[in-house]
Design a protein around this motif. Sequence first.
Motif, short mmCIF file in Angstrom:
data_model
loop_
_atom_site.label_atom_id
_atom_site.label_comp_id
_atom_site.label_asym_id
_atom_site.label_seq_id
_atom_site.Cartn_x
_atom_site.Cartn_y
_atom_site.Cartn_z
N MET A 1 -10.84 2.00 -9.09
CA MET A 1 -10.46 2.28 -7.98
C MET A 1 -10.25 1.11 -7.12
N THR A 2 -9.07 1.05 -6.29
CA THR A 2 -8.78 0.14 -5.26
C THR A 2 -9.65 0.11 -3.97
N GLU A 3 -9.78 -1.18 -3.56
CA GLU A 3 -10.61 -1.40 -2.39
C GLU A 3 -10.23 -0.91 -1.25
N SER A 4 -8.78 -1.22 -0.74
CA SER A 4 -8.17 -0.67 0.39
C SER A 4 -7.62 0.58 0.20
N LYS A 5 -7.49 1.45 1.14
CA LYS A 5 -6.91 2.55 1.52
C LYS A 5 -5.91 2.62 2.42
N GLU A 6 -4.84 2.22 2.20
CA GLU A 6 -3.65 2.07 3.15
C GLU A 6 -3.12 3.35 3.65
N ALA A 7 -2.68 3.67 4.64
CA ALA A 7 -2.11 5.00 5.24
C ALA A 7 -0.93 5.25 4.38
N THR A 8 -0.90 6.35 3.61
CA THR A 8 0.18 7.14 3.14
C THR A 8 1.01 8.10 3.87
N PRO A 9 2.15 8.32 3.57
CA PRO A 9 2.80 9.40 4.35
C PRO A 9 2.03 10.82 3.88
N ALA A 10 2.10 11.70 4.61
CA ALA A 10 1.41 12.87 4.32
C ALA A 10 2.06 13.80 3.18
N ARG A 11 1.62 13.99 2.37
CA ARG A 11 2.10 14.56 0.92
C ARG A 11 1.94 16.32 1.05
N ARG A 12 3.09 16.76 0.77
CA ARG A 12 2.89 18.27 0.58
C ARG A 12 1.73 18.68 -0.36
N ASN A 13 1.07 19.87 0.12
CA ASN A 13 -0.13 20.26 -0.53
C ASN A 13 0.33 21.50 -1.31
N THR A 14 0.85 21.35 -2.29
CA THR A 14 1.68 22.27 -3.30
C THR A 14 0.32 23.20 -4.11
N LEU B 1 -3.62 11.77 -6.03
CA LEU B 1 -5.03 12.07 -5.70
C LEU B 1 -5.75 10.41 -5.82
N ALA B 2 -5.36 9.93 -6.65
CA ALA B 2 -6.13 8.48 -6.70
C ALA B 2 -5.28 7.65 -5.77
N ASP B 3 -3.95 7.43 -5.59
CA ASP B 3 -3.30 6.88 -4.41
C ASP B 3 -3.99 7.05 -3.31
N ASP B 4 -4.29 8.37 -3.05
CA ASP B 4 -4.89 8.86 -1.39
C ASP B 4 -6.39 8.59 -1.72
N GLY B 5 -7.09 7.98 -2.68
CA GLY B 5 -8.55 7.90 -2.62
C GLY B 5 -9.37 8.98 -2.94
N GLU B 6 -8.68 9.92 -3.27
CA GLU B 6 -9.53 11.36 -3.43
C GLU B 6 -10.05 11.48 -5.14
N ALA B 7 -9.57 10.35 -5.98
CA ALA B 7 -9.76 10.40 -7.41
C ALA B 7 -10.10 9.14 -7.67
N ASP B 8 -11.04 8.88 -8.50
CA ASP B 8 -11.27 7.72 -9.12
C ASP B 8 -10.49 7.64 -10.69
N THR B 9 -10.11 6.34 -11.06
CA THR B 9 -9.56 6.04 -12.04
C THR B 9 -10.29 5.07 -13.19
N LEU B 10 -10.36 5.33 -14.28
CA LEU B 10 -10.88 4.43 -15.27
C LEU B 10 -10.06 4.38 -16.40
N ARG B 11 -9.57 3.06 -16.67
CA ARG B 11 -8.83 2.78 -17.97
C ARG B 11 -9.84 2.26 -19.00
N ASN B 12 -9.51 2.70 -20.12
CA ASN B 12 -10.42 2.00 -21.46
C ASN B 12 -9.61 2.09 -22.30
N SER B 13 -10.11 1.77 -23.82
CA SER B 13 -9.28 1.99 -24.79
C SER B 13 -8.82 3.40 -25.15
N GLU B 14 -9.33 4.36 -24.55
CA GLU B 14 -9.07 5.55 -24.93
C GLU B 14 -8.06 6.17 -24.01
N GLY B 15 -7.55 5.37 -22.96
CA GLY B 15 -6.61 5.80 -22.07
C GLY B 15 -7.18 5.83 -20.65
#
Length: 142
Positions: free
Chosen positions: A1-14, A59-73
């Motif tokens: 997860m990145t430390e800073s959460k910069e304002a992003t343009p509003a996304r369409r909530n499909t 969702l990860a860009d917006d800070g709603e999801a954490d990401t984890l990268r390991n040898s399995e992807g």
Amino acid sequence: MTESKEATPARRNTWQREAVRQALRGRDDFVTAQELHREIEDSGQRIGLATVYRALASLADDGEADTLRNSEGEHYRFCHTDDHHHHLVCRNCGATEEITEPMVEEWTQRVAAEFGYTDISHTIDIFGLCKVCTAEAKESHD
């Protein structure tokens, strides 16, 4: 997860983005895009795998999801806090704990300053065996 959460343009909530958000929210562990896609499809909703990938990335860009990268992807998890945090992840069952530790933050600042780095960010994931898996492993060895 990145430390800073910069304002992003509003996304369409499909409906697709909301389906991915809800499926992710319903899990306590990290999950791959393929696993989440299968769950959504098994629930009767038709959604493309590429759409799931895009929704997870946003969702990860917006800070709603954490990401984890390991040898399995790459794996995703619903983020339960807006605060900067790290993870303890069980290598066996995937159980995950969100942790905050001021000593880690102080250490990263000190190391960065020592080498002249500024505007730093970091992600720390600690892997091991949770209490349950440790106990099961001990039982199977006894």
